[in-house]
Design a protein around this motif. Structure first.
Motif, mmCIF file in Angstrom:
data_model
loop_
_atom_site.group_PDB
_atom_site.id
_atom_site.type_symbol
_atom_site.label_atom_id
_atom_site.label_comp_id
_atom_site.label_asym_id
_atom_site.label_seq_id
_atom_site.Cartn_x
_atom_site.Cartn_y
_atom_site.Cartn_z
ATOM 1 N N HIS A 136 -0.333 -0.554 2.621
ATOM 2 C CA HIS A 136 -0.091 0.424 3.677
ATOM 3 C C HIS A 136 1.130 0.061 4.520
ATOM 4 N N SER A 163 4.198 0.480 2.377
ATOM 5 C CA SER A 163 4.432 1.905 2.179
ATOM 6 C C SER A 163 4.988 2.558 3.438
ATOM 7 N N ASP A 202 8.421 4.578 3.702
ATOM 8 C CA ASP A 202 8.556 5.922 4.276
ATOM 9 C C ASP A 202 9.617 5.948 5.369
ATOM 10 N N PHE A 253 5.861 8.354 0.567
ATOM 11 C CA PHE A 253 4.505 8.357 0.016
ATOM 12 C C PHE A 253 3.565 9.211 0.862
ATOM 13 N N TYR A 271 -0.238 6.389 9.178
ATOM 14 C CA TYR A 271 -0.949 5.440 8.315
ATOM 15 C C TYR A 271 -2.224 4.931 8.975
ATOM 16 N N PHE A 320 -3.517 4.042 -5.101
ATOM 17 C CA PHE A 320 -2.089 4.352 -5.193
ATOM 18 C C PHE A 320 -1.819 5.162 -6.462
ATOM 19 N N PHE A 365 7.064 -1.829 -1.907
ATOM 20 C CA PHE A 365 6.291 -0.603 -2.090
ATOM 21 C C PHE A 365 5.559 -0.643 -3.431
ATOM 22 N N GLY A 421 1.445 -1.238 -3.783
ATOM 23 C CA GLY A 421 0.614 -0.253 -4.467
ATOM 24 C C GLY A 421 -0.128 -0.849 -5.643
#
Length: 659
Positions: A77, A80, A84, A96, A185, A263, A434, A438
């Protein structure tokens, strides 16, 4: 190259404004670079800001409870969210969560104007997103004060205001954008199936077996009900895998984790099993493990007997020496696909697997140099190195450490999948984190979904329980029981009348004895003592682990280490475009009598070496058998599932990079 664990790298200087003509950048060919005043950023002066936040995150994990599932999710998270924040300023890249619908959760987003020099904005958005999420996710950690102080220090060094909590990003504020992404998130995580609101506690799972009491004066496994199911452990002075004292007997960690939003895992690979009114979601279902009382009972007994036998290898004075270099170890090209093939893959009596080794280092074109060490030292070092014990970053974080080490190597060209243009440090780190996040998240969901569904027993419970019943090898011998342990000459035998273990009153005559590691009762001072190997009563058999920990508090099947490691190895191969570490080998130096934690050793200096990412993964898997944590059935199934996850995750992530 050396893989160094548990080190926080130096943080970079705060941004400074300078006038210059041009400058280096990780910009893509579609971005505009002009001769103008630019900001000297972490990206342009050395280590990327993503890397710095990843180091803070790993530091946070080391100071939290030992929760590999939770931390795989945290790693994903937060990685990610960084991705983002970076992607907002790269329109050709798809975020994502930001501006998307993931598993029914909508994260609304508005477009922002793109500045000419995007890197300072990316770094600020990444920093605020990471900072806010780390503070949220680790606010209840035992080391929360230390974690937040470390995060505050990085924000200060980067020149950012920790009190800026605005989410009004439409006016162009990168800080507000980072805060808004983090909030998305955080909200997503409160409904993704992890039960974060209740501190990730179990909602349905109940153990069928009463706890096995371990400690002084406790022997055997007299209260077990089902020899196929997981059993909690009751340990006085229990300390979790991160070094935190725990007052209560730990419950099964994350048996319902298959419910968490993944993911890249596909619904096509999912099976749902209902037990006790709860739906256990399983990805890449491997089917039933070997079970006592079934037609696979012999495989059950063989697997757990192998674990007991391998504990006999943990003595450097047994005269057995191995070459542990890539010349002899590694280069495994296939795994058994059925339990009946396992005896062809593992060497039951001598240890190890079907490694072929390598004739030459493909980078240097020179032979790998032999490294001869006692097998007893090698097995103990592996068990300790890959255990991810106190103050570790847990197995998924360990592979981020390996990734960072590879990224730092001067021979690595940061070309995605080994092709195309060389990426800047920031772009490489953002994309690789990332993808790795995932992948580790999916490995946790798959492995723990299976753990919860099959609820399989661990070696310390199985070996003691079978030994309590007797032996199942020969009906004509004493102590025969259909579900007893297998006898193996020289390793697992019956106690004879004249045996030293028989006791003064021959009370142990006919019981089972194991030639193996003697256990923590023989260690008073870990700096100077070692338990060694000898005949012990099987009812007192102990994994090669700390007496305050013994075995992780969750089911064995499938091995999380094997699943995480193989998935990461496949991903590293795909991301770098080579199955070999940069330079054809990675290594970790071990100093004699300074490395082992709960007993003295090893007796010699040695260097753990791996030619490929898969070799490191395979070594990690074997370490769990020498450590007494997993039988082969847990291991190979985890490797096969990890291989699928790593490959599928890499293909899945490409869609985000190639709009």
């Amino acid at each position: 190259m050396k893989i160094v664990k548990n080190i926080i790298l130096p943080l970079m200087l705060s941004p400074l404004l300078l006038t210059a003509c041009g400058g280096s950048s990780s910009s893509s060919k579609n971005e505009v670079i002009v001769a103008a005043p630019i900001t000297i950023t972490p990206e342009r002066s050395g280590q990327s800001v993503a890397r710095q936040w990843n180091e803070v995150l790993l530091h946070a994990i080391r100071n939290d409870y030992a929760r590999p599932t939770v931390h795989a999710r945290n790693l994903f998270h937060i990685s990610s969210a960084m991705f983002d924040a970076w992607s907002v300023y790269r329109p050709q890249v798809k975020p994502f969560l930001w501006g998307n619908n993931v598993a029914g959760f909508n994260c609304l987003a508005q477009a922002v104007d793109l500045p000419i020099d995007i890197i300072p904005f990316q770094e600020q958005a990444i920093s605020f997103a990471s900072y806010k999420m780390i503070k949220h996710r680790f606010r209840l950690s035992p080391g929360a004060n230390n974690i937040i102080a470390t995060a505050d220090a990085l924000m200060t060094r980067l020149g950012f205001d920790v009190d800026d909590t605005s989410v009004d990003y439409v006016n162009g504020s990168a800080a507000a954008l980072g805060n808004a992404i983090a909030q998305c998130y955080i909200n997503f995580g409160l409904q993704d199936g992890a039960n974060e609101q209740q501190f990730y506690s179990n909602r349905h799972y109940q153990s069928v077996n009463p706890a096995l009491a371990l400690g002084a004066g406790q022997s055997g496994n007299p209260t077990i009900v089902d020899l196929n199911r997981w059993q909690p452990l009751s340990i006085q002075g229990y300390i979790d895998q991160a070094g935190n004292p725990v007052d209560d007997m730990p419950e099964f960690l994350s048996p319902e984790w298959g419910q968490v939003v993944p993911f890249s895992l596909s619904a096509n690979d999912k099976t749902v099993f209902t037990r006790d009114g709860f739906d256990y979601q399983v990805y890449h279902d491997p089917g039933m493990p070997p079970l006592i009382g079934s037609d696979t009972a012999d495989l059950y007994k063989w697997g757990f007997s192998l674990v007991a036998i391998w504990s006999a290898h943990l003595d450097e004075n047994d005269g057995v020496e191995w070459d542990i270099s890539p010349k002899s170890i590694g280069n495994i090209n296939s795994f058994p696909t059925t339990f009946s093939q396992y005896n062809e893959f593992y060497n039951q009596l001598d240890g190890g697997d079907t490694s072929a080794g390598y004739t030459l280092n493909p980078v240097t074109n020179q032979p790998y140099q032999e490294q001869i060490v006692p097998r007893g030292d090698y097995g103990r070092v592996l068990a300790e190195f890959w255990a991810d014990g106190p103050e570790s970053e847990t197995p998924p974080g360990h592979w981020f450490v390996i990734l960072n080490t590879v990224s730092d190597h001067n021979l690595l060209e940061k070309r995605w999948a080994g092709t195309g243009e060389i990426l800047g440090h920031l772009e490489w780190d953002i994309k690789s984190y990332f993808a790795m996040g995932g992948t580790m998240h999916d490995a946790a969901i798959a492995a723990w979904g299976i753990k919860g569904r099959y609820d399989y027993i661990r070696p310390v419970s199985a070996i003691r329980a079978m030994a309590d019943l007797g032996q199942s090898s020969d009906e004509q011998l004493p102590s025969y029981h259909l579900n007893g342990i297998l006898l193996v000459d020289g390793y697992i035998e019956l106690v004879g009348a004249n045996d030293a273990l028989a006791g003064d009153n021959k009370q142990n005559f006919g019981k089972i004895k194991i030639y193996g590691w003697k256990g923590p009762d023989y260690i008073n001072n870990p700096a100077t003592d070692k338990a060694g190997v000898d005949w012990i009563l099987a009812e007192n058999w102990w994994p090669y682990q700390r007496p305050s920990f013994v075995t992780p508090p969750f089911a064995g099947y499938v091995s999380g280490h094997s699943t995480y490691s193989r998935a990461a190895a496949e991903l590293m191969t795909a991301m770098t475009g080579s199955r070999f570490f940069p330079g054809g080998m990675s290594q970790f130096d071990v100093v004699a009598n300074e490395f082992l934690v709960f007993e003295q050793g090893p007796s010699v200096n040695m260097t753990l070496q791996w030619a490929t990412y898969q070799d490191a993964s395979d070594q990690c898997s074997l370490s769990r058998i020498w450590g007494g944590i997993h039988p082969p059935a847990d291991d190979i199934t985890g490797r096969l599932i990890g291989e699928k996850i790593g490959k599928n995750s890499f293909e899945f992530v490409q869609d985000y990079f190639n709009q």
